[in-house]
Design an enzyme around this catalytic site. Structure first.
Site: not given
Ligand code: NSP
Length: 230
Positions: A44, A135, A139, A165, A207
């Site tokens: 990530d 994204c 989250y 989050y 995702e």
């Molecule tokens: C794969 C992914 N998607 C979204 C997010 C949130 N910024 C994240 N940290 N990572």
């Protein structure tokens, strides 16, 4: 109907699958495998480096100074607040910042980030926003949902993730992306809205694939243990 309601409605089945993914559920009930979580955080981090670059492209494509400022805020928030979480986890896992930055991206991370960078480099401002919106939005929703589970945010390992989050600061960034999507979609012809819908659907699918990758510690075929991310 707001354009973001239309997007949400169109992608609802996959959106639900994201929320109910075993890896997400495992963060919420504290059962996710620690080694998989370590792998996820490293991958990530690599993802967020490129995701931040997409915000920089958004600033370049913005039509006014206020929008430029918002993209700058998203870039800053990702690099210095969200990624600080990953650096903190890396420290706990005994991974140095250098190791973190030099880790190898998995096929899913490469495909996802390259897709977003490609769309944003060649597309319109609205396309940049459609690419990043799932994204931030998903989250934030997942963070809030997990935060509602009694005791989940106090978990010694996964609590920090849930608090990040579900935080107001993260929610502000996500809300801003939602509002901007509606603003830039306003008055666009149907064929352009459909293109935005397709981009949004694709990154929503990515995702899901990202959660799956984390759940299976999925790297390149034939990769040795030493090549697995870090
Ligand atoms: C794969 C992914 N998607 C979204 C997010 C949130 N910024 C994240 N940290 N990572």
């Amino acid at each position: 109907m707001k354009f973001t309601d239309r997007l949400h409605e169109k992608t609802l089945p996959i959106w639900r699958q994201n929320h109910n993914h075993p890896f997400v559920k495992g963060i919420g009930d504290g059962t996710v495998n620690q080694d998989n979580f370590r792998f996820y955080m490293v991958q990530d981090y690599l993802y967020l480096i490129d995701y931040s670059k997409v915000f920089a492209i958004g600033a370049v494509k913005a039509d006014d100074v206020e929008t430029m400022g918002k993209f700058a805020g998203l870039l800053e928030g990702t690099l210095n607040t969200e990624m600080a979480l990953h650096r903190k986890y890396a420290e706990r896992f005994g991974i140095s910042e250098e190791e973190l930055e030099n880790a190898k991206p998995s096929p899913i991370v490469l495909a996802y980030t390259h897709y977003m960078l490609h769309v944003s480099q060649k597309g319109t401002l609205a396309e940049v926003v459609a690419a990043v919106l799932p994204c931030a939005w998903s989250y934030w929703e997942i963070g809030k949902e997990l935060n509602d589970i009694p005791g989940a945010a106090d978990h010694p390992l996964y609590g920090d993730w849930i608090r990040m989050y579900s935080s107001e600061a993260f929610g502000e960034l996500a809300s801003w992306c939602i509002d901007l999507m509606n603003e830039v979609a306003e008055g666009k012809p149907e064929h352009e809205l459909q293109k935005l819908e397709e981009i949004f659907l694709n990154t929503t699918r990515f995702e899901y694939m990202f959660w799956d990758m984390a759940n299976n510690k999925q790297m390149w075929p034939g990769a040795e243990t030493a090549d697995v991310g870090i």
